[in-house]
Design an enzyme around this catalytic site. Structure first.
Site, short mmCIF file in Angstrom:
data_model
loop_
_atom_site.label_atom_id
_atom_site.label_comp_id
_atom_site.label_asym_id
_atom_site.label_seq_id
_atom_site.Cartn_x
_atom_site.Cartn_y
_atom_site.Cartn_z
N HIS A 12 0.88 -1.19 0.00
CA HIS A 12 0.00 0.00 0.00
C HIS A 12 0.90 1.22 0.00
CE1 HIS A 12 -3.88 2.11 1.40
NE2 HIS A 12 -2.98 3.05 1.12
N HIS A 14 1.79 5.22 -1.66
CA HIS A 14 1.46 6.43 -2.44
C HIS A 14 2.76 7.04 -2.96
CE1 HIS A 14 -2.76 6.53 -1.04
NE2 HIS A 14 -2.25 6.03 0.06
N LYS A 95 -8.57 -0.30 -6.35
CA LYS A 95 -8.71 0.31 -5.03
C LYS A 95 -10.02 1.07 -4.93
CE LYS A 95 -7.53 1.99 -0.98
NZ LYS A 95 -6.42 2.91 -0.71
N HIS A 134 -10.56 1.10 1.13
CA HIS A 134 -10.38 2.04 2.24
C HIS A 134 -11.67 1.98 3.04
CE1 HIS A 134 -8.66 5.86 4.03
NE2 HIS A 134 -9.85 5.74 4.60
N HIS A 168 -5.08 -0.86 5.60
CA HIS A 168 -4.66 -0.14 6.82
C HIS A 168 -5.65 -0.27 7.96
CE1 HIS A 168 -7.27 2.74 4.86
NE2 HIS A 168 -6.36 3.19 4.04
N ASP A 240 1.25 2.46 3.56
CA ASP A 240 0.41 3.65 3.36
C ASP A 240 1.27 4.90 3.45
OD1 ASP A 240 -1.78 5.18 2.79
OD2 ASP A 240 -2.67 5.04 4.79
C1 NCD Z 1 -3.52 8.95 1.92
C2 NCD Z 1 -2.99 9.98 0.94
O1 NCD Z 1 -2.45 11.02 1.39
O2 NCD Z 1 -3.06 9.77 -0.27
N1 NCD Z 1 -3.68 9.57 3.21
C3 NCD Z 1 -3.77 8.96 4.41
O3 NCD Z 1 -4.01 9.63 5.40
N2 NCD Z 1 -3.55 7.66 4.54
C4 NCD Z 1 -4.78 8.36 1.39
C5 NCD Z 1 -5.24 7.13 2.15
O4 NCD Z 1 -4.67 6.06 2.01
O5 NCD Z 1 -6.20 7.24 2.91
ZN ZN Z 2 -3.34 5.01 1.41
#
Ligand code: NCD
Ligand code: ZN
Length: 334
Positions: A12, A14, A95, A134, A168, A240
């Site tokens: 997971h 970003h 997702k 999510h 998560h 995450d």
């Molecule tokens: C994530 C993001 O910033 O893209 N933020 C977070 O608080 N985890 C998005 C997500 O996974 O919820």
């Molecule tokens: Zn995330």
């Protein structure tokens, strides 16, 4: 003392786009053999063209590291069987975000009327495309995950052959739901293994710990730790890691997301070692994900040595989790 992990995976992740991608992607690519790349860009990744351009941008940013970006699409109920059949080989999962619950999720699902979602979910089930979720409602912030659990149960029962990943997870109730359904799986982040709501808001407010879902009670963290330390076969590491520039974090409206990628492995090794659970780490950071997602990542060996390592105060404009603290392990330069 040292430990070698085979093909560690971050299921997971970003990576963003543009300058932020160029800044953060090499840090994941250095330490991990692959990662599941989240599609919540602006606009989200919903078309083959956008998917391919994004993958190419990632590929250029991570060179020369050995790292497989496993791509995802942003769920919409408009995806047909034919569309998914064609794109199937280019993605590892889809997702699903409920609309508005987190960063860049405005275009997510507004209604969980299963009749509306069923054609796409049925197609995913037939094509063996896992669904990552999510799992939060728009309710009171501490209850959002627990309120979403009935939807997980409904999905698990309505689509018994669909691989569903509860992303998560943060509560002991979510752990219970996971254990009750064979086709439910879960990721656990680094920061939810480390922190509770007290760390975020119990003293001075710590914007760099603010994320969705927010960290919860000590007993919730304990349930997550027990699940991770036992490397339950349906649980995986997913950081995450979600970088935001300092100007978006140290602001009146603080963006949600914790940046953990560059310190994830040393911090995990330290945590598992302190819990006498090091023998579970390989399954938690790689083997379980390989089996659940049926993937064969590059055979990359990542060695960690037990030497004090101070987490940098920042990476460019991004402040990492545990900034400035000294961990007892570091990744050995390859
Ligand atoms: C994530 C993001 O910033 O893209 N933020 C977070 O608080 N985890 C998005 C997500 O996974 O919820
Ligand atoms: Zn995330």
């Amino acid at each position: 003392m040292e430990i070698t992990l085979t093909a560690p995976l971050d299921m997971h992740l970003h990576l963003r786009e543009g300058a932020m991608l160029a800044q953060v992607a090499p840090l994941s690519a250095r330490d991990f053999a692959g990662g599941l790349i989240m599609p919540n860009l602006v606009p989200p990744v919903t078309t083959p063209e956008r998917l391919r351009t994004y993958k190419e941008e990632i590929r250029q940013a991570i060179a020369p590291h050995t790292f497989t970006p496993y791509m995802t699409l942003f769920f919409t109920p408009h995806y047909t069987y034919d569309f998914l059949a064609q794109i199937r080989d280019e993605i590892l999962a889809i997702k699903l975000y409920p609309a508005g619950v987190t960063t860049n999720s405005q275009e997510g699902v507004a209604s969980f009327d299963l009749d509306l979602l069923a054609p796409t979910l049925e197609a995913m089930s037939q094509l063996q495309i896992p669904l990552c979720v999510h799992g939060e409602t728009n309710g009171f912030v501490l209850d959002r995950e627990a309120q979403f659990l009935p939807i997980y149960k409904e999905l698990a029962q309505a689509f018994p052959d669909l691989t569903i990943v509860m992303e998560h997870i943060t509560t002991h109730e979510a752990v219970q739901t996971l254990l009750e359904h064979e086709n439910l799986h879960a990721t656990i982040t680094l920061h939810h293994l480390f922190t509770t709501l007290d760390d975020l808001a119990g003293g001075l407010l710590r914007p760099h710990l603010f994320c969705k879902p927010i960290p919860k009670r000590p007993e919730d963290r304990q349930a997550l730790r027990e699940l991770a330390f036992s490397a339950h076969e349906r649980v995986m590491f997913g950081s995450d890691s979600a970088p935001h520039p300092r100007s978006k974090k140290e602001a009146p409206g603080c963006a949600a997301g914790v940046f953990t990628a560059p310190l994830a492995l040393p911090a995990l090794v330290q945590l598992f070692e302190e819990a006498n659970a090091l023998e579970a780490l390989q399954a938690f950071v790689s083997d379980n994900a390989r089996r659940i997602y049926r993937i064969d990542p590059p055979a990359k060996q990542v060695r960690l040595v037990k030497e004090p390592w101070q987490v940098p105060e920042s990476y460019g404009d991004v402040v990492p989790f545990l900034a400035g603290t000294t961990l007892s392990w570091r990744v050995d330069a390859l």
